[in-house]
Design a protein around this motif. Sequence first.
Motif, PDB file in Angstrom:
ATOM      1  N   PHE A 174      -2.411  -7.376   3.681  1.00  0.00           N
ATOM      2  CA  PHE A 174      -1.250  -7.296   2.791  1.00  0.00           C
ATOM      3  C   PHE A 174      -1.654  -6.690   1.453  1.00  0.00           C
ATOM      4  O   PHE A 174      -1.012  -5.773   0.941  1.00  0.00           O
ATOM      5  CB  PHE A 174      -0.674  -8.696   2.545  1.00  0.00           C
ATOM      6  CG  PHE A 174       0.358  -9.116   3.551  1.00  0.00           C
ATOM      7  CD1 PHE A 174       0.261  -8.742   4.869  1.00  0.00           C
ATOM      8  CD2 PHE A 174       1.427  -9.900   3.170  1.00  0.00           C
ATOM      9  CE1 PHE A 174       1.202  -9.129   5.807  1.00  0.00           C
ATOM     10  CE2 PHE A 174       2.382 -10.308   4.084  1.00  0.00           C
ATOM     11  CZ  PHE A 174       2.263  -9.915   5.412  1.00  0.00           C
ATOM     12  N   LYS A 175      -2.724  -7.227   0.880  1.00  0.00           N
ATOM     13  CA  LYS A 175      -3.138  -6.800  -0.454  1.00  0.00           C
ATOM     14  C   LYS A 175      -3.625  -5.362  -0.446  1.00  0.00           C
ATOM     15  O   LYS A 175      -3.401  -4.608  -1.400  1.00  0.00           O
ATOM     16  CB  LYS A 175      -4.237  -7.721  -0.987  1.00  0.00           C
ATOM     17  CG  LYS A 175      -4.630  -7.411  -2.429  1.00  0.00           C
ATOM     18  CD  LYS A 175      -5.489  -8.506  -3.018  1.00  0.00           C
ATOM     19  CE  LYS A 175      -5.766  -8.237  -4.497  1.00  0.00           C
ATOM     20  NZ  LYS A 175      -6.574  -9.309  -5.116  1.00  0.00           N
ATOM     21  N   PHE A 176      -4.274  -4.963   0.620  1.00  0.00           N
ATOM     22  CA  PHE A 176      -4.814  -3.603   0.718  1.00  0.00           C
ATOM     23  C   PHE A 176      -3.704  -2.559   0.738  1.00  0.00           C
ATOM     24  O   PHE A 176      -3.824  -1.500   0.126  1.00  0.00           O
ATOM     25  CB  PHE A 176      -5.673  -3.480   1.977  1.00  0.00           C
ATOM     26  CG  PHE A 176      -6.304  -2.126   2.161  1.00  0.00           C
ATOM     27  CD1 PHE A 176      -7.274  -1.681   1.277  1.00  0.00           C
ATOM     28  CD2 PHE A 176      -5.943  -1.321   3.218  1.00  0.00           C
ATOM     29  CE1 PHE A 176      -7.877  -0.435   1.446  1.00  0.00           C
ATOM     30  CE2 PHE A 176      -6.534  -0.078   3.398  1.00  0.00           C
ATOM     31  CZ  PHE A 176      -7.506   0.368   2.518  1.00  0.00           C
ATOM     32  N   PHE A 177      -2.622  -2.877   1.426  1.00  0.00           N
ATOM     33  CA  PHE A 177      -1.554  -1.891   1.590  1.00  0.00           C
ATOM     34  C   PHE A 177      -0.406  -2.053   0.605  1.00  0.00           C
ATOM     35  O   PHE A 177       0.505  -1.236   0.591  1.00  0.00           O
ATOM     36  CB  PHE A 177      -0.988  -1.948   3.010  1.00  0.00           C
ATOM     37  CG  PHE A 177      -1.884  -1.300   4.030  1.00  0.00           C
ATOM     38  CD1 PHE A 177      -1.959   0.068   4.132  1.00  0.00           C
ATOM     39  CD2 PHE A 177      -2.670  -2.069   4.862  1.00  0.00           C
ATOM     40  CE1 PHE A 177      -2.799   0.674   5.055  1.00  0.00           C
ATOM     41  CE2 PHE A 177      -3.514  -1.478   5.794  1.00  0.00           C
ATOM     42  CZ  PHE A 177      -3.577  -0.104   5.889  1.00  0.00           C
ATOM     43  N   SER A 178      -0.437  -3.075  -0.210  1.00  0.00           N
ATOM     44  CA  SER A 178       0.708  -3.312  -1.065  1.00  0.00           C
ATOM     45  C   SER A 178       0.323  -4.014  -2.348  1.00  0.00           C
ATOM     46  O   SER A 178      -0.606  -4.813  -2.383  1.00  0.00           O
ATOM     47  CB  SER A 178       1.749  -4.158  -0.324  1.00  0.00           C
ATOM     48  OG  SER A 178       2.788  -4.543  -1.189  1.00  0.00           O
ATOM     49  N   THR A 179       1.088  -3.713  -3.407  1.00  0.00           N
ATOM     50  CA  THR A 179       0.927  -4.446  -4.656  1.00  0.00           C
ATOM     51  C   THR A 179       1.985  -5.529  -4.769  1.00  0.00           C
ATOM     52  O   THR A 179       2.118  -6.185  -5.792  1.00  0.00           O
ATOM     53  CB  THR A 179       1.068  -3.507  -5.868  1.00  0.00           C
ATOM     54  OG1 THR A 179       2.340  -2.855  -5.810  1.00  0.00           O
ATOM     55  CG2 THR A 179      -0.029  -2.473  -5.873  1.00  0.00           C
ATOM     56  N   GLY A 180       2.766  -5.686  -3.706  1.00  0.00           N
ATOM     57  CA  GLY A 180       3.851  -6.661  -3.725  1.00  0.00           C
ATOM     58  C   GLY A 180       3.364  -8.070  -3.453  1.00  0.00           C
ATOM     59  O   GLY A 180       2.176  -8.376  -3.483  1.00  0.00           O
ATOM     60  N   VAL A 181       4.300  -8.948  -3.136  1.00  0.00           N
ATOM     61  CA  VAL A 181       4.018 -10.351  -2.931  1.00  0.00           C
ATOM     62  C   VAL A 181       3.112 -10.554  -1.721  1.00  0.00           C
ATOM     63  O   VAL A 181       3.240  -9.868  -0.709  1.00  0.00           O
ATOM     64  CB  VAL A 181       5.324 -11.145  -2.745  1.00  0.00           C
ATOM     65  CG1 VAL A 181       6.079 -10.678  -1.514  1.00  0.00           C
ATOM     66  CG2 VAL A 181       5.064 -12.644  -2.652  1.00  0.00           C
ATOM     67  N   ILE A 182       2.153 -11.458  -1.819  1.00  0.00           N
ATOM     68  CA  ILE A 182       1.305 -11.813  -0.696  1.00  0.00           C
ATOM     69  C   ILE A 182       2.023 -12.903   0.083  1.00  0.00           C
ATOM     70  O   ILE A 182       2.176 -14.031  -0.379  1.00  0.00           O
ATOM     71  CB  ILE A 182      -0.074 -12.323  -1.164  1.00  0.00           C
ATOM     72  CG1 ILE A 182      -0.741 -11.263  -2.053  1.00  0.00           C
ATOM     73  CG2 ILE A 182      -0.946 -12.659   0.023  1.00  0.00           C
ATOM     74  CD1 ILE A 182      -1.016  -9.959  -1.372  1.00  0.00           C
ATOM     75  N   SER A 183       2.468 -12.576   1.268  1.00  0.00           N
ATOM     76  CA  SER A 183       3.281 -13.501   2.049  1.00  0.00           C
ATOM     77  C   SER A 183       2.434 -14.312   3.011  1.00  0.00           C
ATOM     78  O   SER A 183       1.356 -13.905   3.414  1.00  0.00           O
ATOM     79  CB  SER A 183       4.348 -12.734   2.827  1.00  0.00           C
ATOM     80  OG  SER A 183       5.183 -12.012   1.949  1.00  0.00           O
ATOM     81  N   ASP A 184       2.952 -15.438   3.391  1.00  0.00           N
ATOM     82  CA  ASP A 184       2.295 -16.310   4.353  1.00  0.00           C
ATOM     83  C   ASP A 184       2.878 -16.038   5.726  1.00  0.00           C
ATOM     84  O   ASP A 184       4.071 -16.212   5.946  1.00  0.00           O
ATOM     85  CB  ASP A 184       2.528 -17.775   3.959  1.00  0.00           C
ATOM     86  CG  ASP A 184       1.742 -18.732   4.847  1.00  0.00           C
ATOM     87  OD1 ASP A 184       1.076 -18.250   5.784  1.00  0.00           O
ATOM     88  OD2 ASP A 184       1.801 -19.950   4.603  1.00  0.00           O
ATOM     89  N   MET A 185       2.026 -15.596   6.662  1.00  0.00           N
ATOM     90  CA  MET A 185       2.501 -15.277   8.006  1.00  0.00           C
ATOM     91  C   MET A 185       2.698 -16.535   8.840  1.00  0.00           C
ATOM     92  O   MET A 185       3.191 -16.464   9.956  1.00  0.00           O
ATOM     93  CB  MET A 185       1.495 -14.355   8.718  1.00  0.00           C
ATOM     94  CG  MET A 185       1.302 -13.015   8.047  1.00  0.00           C
ATOM     95  SD  MET A 185       2.814 -12.037   7.969  1.00  0.00           S
ATOM     96  CE  MET A 185       3.145 -11.818   9.697  1.00  0.00           C
TER      97      MET A 185
END
Length: 333
Positions: A174-185
């Motif tokens: 998530f963090k690698f591809f986005s600067t958005g919210v880190i979501s819980d899968m």
Amino acid sequence: MEEKVDLQSTCMLTDLNKKAYRLLIVSFGPYHHGEAHLRPMEEHKQRALVHFLKRSGKPLESFLSSLEQVVEDLKNSYDPLDLKWQKDSRGFLQMMILDGCFMLEILSSSAQSYEDYAYNDPIFSSHGNINIVPYIKRDMLMLENQLPLLVIEKLVAVETNNTKDGDYVNKLIFKFFSTGVISDMGNHKCLHVLDVYRKSLLQERSHEKTHRHHRRLHRSRITDIDDHNIPTATQLYDAGIRFRKKKSFSLKNISFKHGVLKLPIFIIDDASEFIFLNLMAFERLHVGAGYEVTSYIIFMDNLIDNDRDVALLQSRGIVDNVMGRSVLVNTRR
């Protein structure tokens, strides 16, 4: 792994637009391993493996032993798998570890700075991060270039003495591809990086979830009319419909109320076409994956027919055209 990367079925799609599925710089897994234009990256993989093993303080055999326990699961993730890999289990696992460690080093480098690499390292340096990593990002999202996430999870488990679980790997991606919210899968098992990335595009912040137990996006939630009858953005505007940017990170979060159509930001960059085609191919080839991304692209394709439509949506902050600025720009902000 419950699903396989079906190369035979994928070929029917790749023949339609070969450029959209062609790897640029690096291979992961067996399908494109050894191709001439990808071989230069193999040297960098070897260097990353040395750094990874040294930093972990564990021998290569520890990682091989862990993956040997699931070797058949890993092989069964590919359909078809070349006979040479079926016969040579150790060679197959060595490739999985080499590719997996390189991928893990790339993913982890976005979360922390590794001081054991040289300041002028071709990949793991500021220069590499700007000039090379964007191409690696793109290749990591190609459907035929996936590693089973089980490989990364096993490597992390051995490296950290089982102190980090699968959710850690998801968040790393998530963090690698986005600067958005880190979501819980949660307990949802992902197949590979492309699967995690797709789910990240559909994730919503907890306070944005209006239907917590409804995980599928049906076409009726996007529009109540048939796809072929959706007017363009300018036609809707001329009919009195107004557009507003949605404060959401999810492609699913589209709403229409009181004459206002609210949409999430649609970022267009040099890699957008390739990435969305691979996401749509994934949805088409994997039973049960859903068609959320495909539905979104069809909807946006109907809205945008000409430059006037683009200009209208740009003026509302819905479309952000960053063509030419980057090979892969974050799709969420």
